[in-house]
Design an enzyme around this catalytic site. Structure first.
Site, short mmCIF file in Angstrom:
data_model
loop_
_atom_site.label_atom_id
_atom_site.label_comp_id
_atom_site.label_asym_id
_atom_site.label_seq_id
_atom_site.Cartn_x
_atom_site.Cartn_y
_atom_site.Cartn_z
N ARG A 88 0.79 -1.24 0.00
CA ARG A 88 0.00 0.00 0.00
C ARG A 88 0.82 1.29 0.00
NH1 ARG A 88 -3.63 -3.61 -1.57
NH2 ARG A 88 -4.66 -4.75 0.12
N HIS A 187 -12.96 -11.61 -4.13
CA HIS A 187 -13.29 -10.19 -4.23
C HIS A 187 -14.45 -9.97 -5.20
CE1 HIS A 187 -9.17 -9.99 -2.63
NE2 HIS A 187 -9.52 -8.82 -2.14
N ASP A 259 -12.26 -11.88 6.77
CA ASP A 259 -11.76 -11.11 5.64
C ASP A 259 -12.75 -9.98 5.40
OD1 ASP A 259 -10.16 -10.34 3.51
OD2 ASP A 259 -10.14 -12.30 2.55
#
Length: 375
Positions: A88, A187, A259
């Site tokens: 990130r 996802h 998650d």
């Protein structure tokens, strides 16, 4: 329990995302009214296109405001920081290669990564991946795993965890009970794995058991359906998988964290009442809500919190379940260091970049003095 007190009680089970490099009104409201026990950081929380000294100051102000609005001295400041494409912060924070390339340097890399994370005030890294790179067509795990066999995956994950632990950063094994053999991305949709419990024991569970034996304090769930074990719900909501396999069979007594609930595999489920209660009843203690959905993230976060409150009121969620989860979280928070944001010197960052380069070659190009000392 008053309304505000009840909804803040859910905050002690919440890791939440922040909108950008500064707090907007939605961020401030969530932090102030829910008082989450932690935050999760993404690339959007680091100023792009600025020099290190500039973006670090902006970031430091954001972290200070997070604590101010949440009114918490102790928090989990968390990030996905695996290396490779799961990275990130911007330069000069070191982007190490993905786990599959680290080999015998996993512990060394984790130690260096921990030095850098601590300088960002981060005390929890959502790593190591304990999945196995068993399916070459896996679109989401692949080389994020440390190996293609249970043994190599377990060795790399254990070494990486120990490097974090010894350097004062909390690690988390993920994604239980194993995401390495999927061929779809959670996802985007709910993956299904038709593995039996026997097959899990012979392969997927081995790295997790090794990490549990090393006292890993957190394990993250997988948003995957295992119809041969629990045909009704994915692992995140499955009592058979979390309480039955993880807690009772493997003996894990630490914090189980979901998650991200904004992932498409489960996001629609958490728009329905009773889902939070089912997750806590299954054995999950802590919820991640990234707020990365394109719309209504404020309303969605409060709706999930309200579902928690409603479930306590209607009896579908017992206070003893919540209290047991809270005690596990409190025990971990009590031993989680709290770091101030600080700048790293250039020499340390250069040594770490040389370590990253060394990991990218079959034969190491740097053999010593490559890891900066933690302060």
């Amino acid at each position: 329990m008053a309304g505000s007190e009840a909804i803040q009680s859910f905050g002690h089970h919440l890791i939440v995302g922040i909108s950008g490099t500064t707090l907007n009104d939605d961020d401030k409201r969530i932090l102030n009214e829910l008082k989450p026990v932690g935050v999760i950081l993404y690339a959007k929380n680091f100023r792009y296109g600025s020099h290190y000294e500039d973006w670090l100051l902006i970031y430091q102000n954001m972290i200070d405001q997070i604590r101010q609005y949440a009114e918490r001295d102790s928090m989990f400041i968390t990030i996905d920081h695996e290396g490779g494409n799961v990275h990130r912060p911007y330069l000069p924070i070191t982007r190490f290669p993905h786990a599959f390339l680290l080999g015998g340097r996993s512990r060394e890399v984790a130690t260096a990564a921990a030095v850098e994370l601590k300088s960002l005030g981060i005390n929890v890294s959502w790593a190591p991946v304990a999945d196995i790179f068993s399916n070459p067509n896996n679109p989401i795990i692949g080389p994020r795993a440390f190996g293609t066999t249970p043994e190599t995956a377990a060795t790399g994950a254990r070494d990486y965890y120990l490097g974090l632990h010894e350097s004062g950063v909390i690690g988390c094994a993920k994604h239980f009970p194993g995401h390495g053999d999927t061929s779809t991305d959670s996802h985007l949709e709910l993956p299904t794995l038709n593995l039996t419990i026997k097959e899990l024991r012979e392969r997927e569970l081995i790295p997790f058991k090794v990490l549990i034996d090393e006292q890993v304090p957190m394990i993250m769930t997988a948003h995957i359906l295992f119809p041969n074990i629990d045909p009704d719900v994915p692992a995140t909501l499955s009592q058979r998988i979390l309480n039955g396999i993880l807690r009772e069979e493997l003996g894990f007594g630490g914090v189980i964290v979901s998650d991200d609930l904004d992932m498409k595999a489960v996001s629609d489920m958490y728009a329905k009442s009773g889902t939070v209660a089912r997750t806590l009843n299954a054995g999950c203690d802590l919820f991640i809500v990234s707020r990365n959905l394109p719309s209504s993230s404020l309303e969605r976060t409060f709706a999930i919190a309200q579902d928690f409150v409603n479930s306590l009121s209607n009896g579908s969620l017992e206070e003893r379940i919540v209290e047991a989860a809270r005690m596990r979280i409190d025990s971990l928070l009590a031993i989680t260091p709290q770091y101030l944001v600080s700048s790293l010197d250039k020499d340390t960052l250069v040594r770490h970049s040389e370590l990253a380069i060394a990991c990218s070659f079959h034969k190491a190009v740097v053999t010593e003095n490559v890891v900066g000392q933690s302060s």
